[in-house]
Design a protein around this motif. Structure first.
Motif, PDB file in Angstrom:
ATOM      1  N   VAL A 185       0.843  -1.209   0.000  1.00 46.23           N
ATOM      2  CA  VAL A 185       0.000   0.000   0.000  1.00 46.23           C
ATOM      3  C   VAL A 185       0.877   1.256   0.000  1.00 46.23           C
ATOM      4  O   VAL A 185       0.649   2.199  -0.778  1.00 46.23           O
ATOM      5  N   GLN A 186       1.889   1.284   0.871  1.00 47.92           N
ATOM      6  CA  GLN A 186       2.774   2.451   0.922  1.00 47.92           C
ATOM      7  C   GLN A 186       3.613   2.573  -0.346  1.00 47.92           C
ATOM      8  O   GLN A 186       3.875   3.680  -0.825  1.00 47.92           O
ATOM      9  N   ILE A 187       4.033   1.431  -0.902  1.00 50.35           N
ATOM     10  CA  ILE A 187       4.841   1.478  -2.122  1.00 50.35           C
ATOM     11  C   ILE A 187       4.026   2.024  -3.287  1.00 50.35           C
ATOM     12  O   ILE A 187       4.518   2.842  -4.089  1.00 50.35           O
ATOM     13  N   GLU A 188       2.776   1.611  -3.401  1.00 56.88           N
ATOM     14  CA  GLU A 188       1.925   2.141  -4.467  1.00 56.88           C
ATOM     15  C   GLU A 188       1.682   3.635  -4.293  1.00 56.88           C
ATOM     16  O   GLU A 188       1.630   4.388  -5.270  1.00 56.88           O
ATOM     17  N   ARG A 189       1.549   4.062  -3.046  1.00 52.13           N
ATOM     18  CA  ARG A 189       1.373   5.499  -2.786  1.00 52.13           C
ATOM     19  C   ARG A 189       2.636   6.267  -3.207  1.00 52.13           C
ATOM     20  O   ARG A 189       2.558   7.337  -3.820  1.00 52.13           O
ATOM     21  N   LEU A 190       3.786   5.718  -2.888  1.00 50.20           N
ATOM     22  CA  LEU A 190       5.044   6.355  -3.264  1.00 50.20           C
ATOM     23  C   LEU A 190       5.194   6.425  -4.773  1.00 50.20           C
ATOM     24  O   LEU A 190       5.581   7.464  -5.327  1.00 50.20           O
ATOM     25  N   CYS A 191       4.896   5.337  -5.450  1.00 51.56           N
ATOM     26  CA  CYS A 191       5.060   5.284  -6.911  1.00 51.56           C
ATOM     27  C   CYS A 191       4.142   6.283  -7.621  1.00 51.56           C
ATOM     28  O   CYS A 191       4.474   6.774  -8.703  1.00 51.56           O
ATOM     29  N   ALA A 192       2.992   6.583  -7.013  1.00 48.01           N
ATOM     30  CA  ALA A 192       2.044   7.524  -7.615  1.00 48.01           C
ATOM     31  C   ALA A 192       2.395   8.974  -7.314  1.00 48.01           C
ATOM     32  O   ALA A 192       1.741   9.897  -7.811  1.00 48.01           O
ATOM     33  N   SER A 193       3.425   9.182  -6.511  1.00 46.50           N
ATOM     34  CA  SER A 193       3.774  10.528  -6.082  1.00 46.50           C
ATOM     35  C   SER A 193       4.707  11.219  -7.073  1.00 46.50           C
ATOM     36  O   SER A 193       5.647  10.604  -7.577  1.00 46.50           O
ATOM     37  N   PRO A 194       4.497  12.511  -7.323  1.00 42.33           N
ATOM     38  CA  PRO A 194       5.442  13.260  -8.180  1.00 42.33           C
ATOM     39  C   PRO A 194       6.823  13.367  -7.538  1.00 42.33           C
ATOM     40  O   PRO A 194       7.797  13.696  -8.221  1.00 42.33           O
ATOM     41  N   LEU A 195       6.916  13.072  -6.260  1.00 39.61           N
ATOM     42  CA  LEU A 195       8.187  13.140  -5.547  1.00 39.61           C
ATOM     43  C   LEU A 195       9.237  12.219  -6.156  1.00 39.61           C
ATOM     44  O   LEU A 195      10.433  12.523  -6.137  1.00 39.61           O
ATOM     45  N   VAL A 196       8.814  11.071  -6.708  1.00 39.46           N
ATOM     46  CA  VAL A 196       9.791  10.096  -7.198  1.00 39.46           C
ATOM     47  C   VAL A 196      10.621  10.643  -8.352  1.00 39.46           C
ATOM     48  O   VAL A 196      11.736  10.181  -8.602  1.00 39.46           O
ATOM     49  N   GLY A 197      10.109  11.646  -9.050  1.00 41.11           N
ATOM     50  CA  GLY A 197      10.854  12.216 -10.166  1.00 41.11           C
ATOM     51  C   GLY A 197      12.129  12.915  -9.748  1.00 41.11           C
ATOM     52  O   GLY A 197      13.034  13.083 -10.566  1.00 41.11           O
ATOM     53  N   SER A 198      12.219  13.324  -8.477  1.00 45.93           N
ATOM     54  CA  SER A 198      13.417  14.011  -7.996  1.00 45.93           C
ATOM     55  C   SER A 198      14.336  13.098  -7.198  1.00 45.93           C
ATOM     56  O   SER A 198      15.434  13.510  -6.815  1.00 45.93           O
ATOM     57  N   LEU A 199      13.919  11.859  -6.958  1.00 44.32           N
ATOM     58  CA  LEU A 199      14.709  10.954  -6.120  1.00 44.32           C
ATOM     59  C   LEU A 199      15.916  10.396  -6.876  1.00 44.32           C
ATOM     60  O   LEU A 199      15.792   9.892  -7.986  1.00 44.32           O
ATOM     61  N   GLU A 200      17.070  10.480  -6.225  1.00 43.35           N
ATOM     62  CA  GLU A 200      18.282   9.849  -6.743  1.00 43.35           C
ATOM     63  C   GLU A 200      18.603   8.568  -5.973  1.00 43.35           C
ATOM     64  O   GLU A 200      19.310   7.703  -6.484  1.00 43.35           O
ATOM     65  N   SER A 201      18.104   8.466  -4.758  1.00 46.05           N
ATOM     66  CA  SER A 201      18.386   7.308  -3.917  1.00 46.05           C
ATOM     67  C   SER A 201      17.157   6.962  -3.096  1.00 46.05           C
ATOM     68  O   SER A 201      16.514   7.848  -2.513  1.00 46.05           O
ATOM     69  N   LEU A 202      16.828   5.658  -3.047  1.00 48.69           N
ATOM     70  CA  LEU A 202      15.680   5.180  -2.281  1.00 48.69           C
ATOM     71  C   LEU A 202      16.066   3.877  -1.598  1.00 48.69           C
ATOM     72  O   LEU A 202      16.459   2.917  -2.238  1.00 48.69           O
ATOM     73  N   ASP A 203      15.986   3.873  -0.272  1.00 46.06           N
ATOM     74  CA  ASP A 203      16.335   2.698   0.523  1.00 46.06           C
ATOM     75  C   ASP A 203      15.080   2.175   1.215  1.00 46.06           C
ATOM     76  O   ASP A 203      14.504   2.845   2.069  1.00 46.06           O
TER      77      ASP A 203
END
Length: 256
Positions: A185-203
């Motif tokens: 559920v949280q991963i799908e929310r993250l993937c739908a977020s415009p925030l991911v376009g600026s991410l260089e690193s995700l742990d």
């Protein structure tokens, strides 16, 4: 009697550390070396080493140039050390994000004590929805390029509050949620977020509930991660199917 201290040898060891891959461990050894030099000859670091060291650390990620502090007193002590100018980040323990006083102190006085503070980490803290909302309200997470949580259980509603706040800030390039109870559920929310376009690193390490479904969700939204360089998914209990989906996805060219 121990061997006599040699500045040349100490500086050689310092240069070797700065040539290692960036890591919290290497930074910790660097701090120990600087502290030892200051005990032998107070003022040496600032007079002869600081310019070189600060320049060499310029390209190190903020999370690698960080130390862990427990409570306000430890944070204040860290700010008063000779190597405080090297710190780009802090991992905080022993704070309560639900207390306005703590959240405001992190957002205000803590930041003012350091030359540069681009990374904030939170470890072993309660992150209820109201607590995270309070921290967002007073600006605890504002102004950082790198944000990490470890051993902080994020329910979907709390995760949504945090992402909603971060989405209004385009400067966040690194996110870590290690052992934070994240699932699909949280991963799908993250993937739908415009925030991911600026991410260089995700742990996302050690979130056992991500499993195959979460990995497939990441793979399906790979196009949104345009700047991604690093993705950590150790301990997420993915199956061969999930690993295959990730390996076949068309990640950004810079992805390691």
């Amino acid at each position: 009697m121990g061997e006599a201290w040699s500045e040349a040898e100490a500086f050689g060891a310092l240069r070797s550390l700065l040539n290692e891959p960036p890591s919290v461990g290497a930074f910790g050894r660097l701090v120990e070396l600087v502290s030892a030099a200051e005990r032998v000859e107070p003022g040496l670091y600032q007079a002869r080493w600081e310019e070189y060291v600060v320049g060499s650390l310029r390209d190190w990620p903020p999370g690698a140039c960080a130390t862990t502090v427990w409570g306000r007193e430890a944070a204040i002590e860290a700010a008063a050390t000779p190597w405080a100018s090297l710190l780009k980040g802090l991992t905080l323990k022993g704070f309560d994000l639900g207390r306005r006083e703590d959240a405001q102190w992190i957002a205000g006085e803590l930041r003012s004590r350091f030359v540069v503070l681009e990374h904030l980490g939170f470890e072993g803290m309660s992150v209820l929805k109201a607590q995270v909302a309070r921290a967002c309200e007073v600006g605890t997470f504002d102004g950082v390029r790198s944000l990490s949580f470890q051993d902080c259980a994020f329910r979907p509603a709390t995760f949504d509050v945090l992402l909603g706040h971060l989405e209004r800030r385009a400067d966040v390039g690194r996110l870590a949620f290690r052992q934070c109870g994240l699932g699909v559920v949280q991963i799908e929310r993250l993937c739908a977020s415009p925030l991911v376009g600026s991410l260089e690193s995700l742990d996302l390490s050690w979130n056992h509930a991500i499993k195959t479904a979460g990995c497939e969700a990441l793979s399906a939204h790979v196009g949104g991660f345009a700047r991604m360089r690093e993705l950590s998914l150790g301990g997420t209990d993915m199956s061969v199917k999930g690993a295959t989906a990730l390996s076949r996805a068309s990640w950004a060219p810079a992805m390691e």
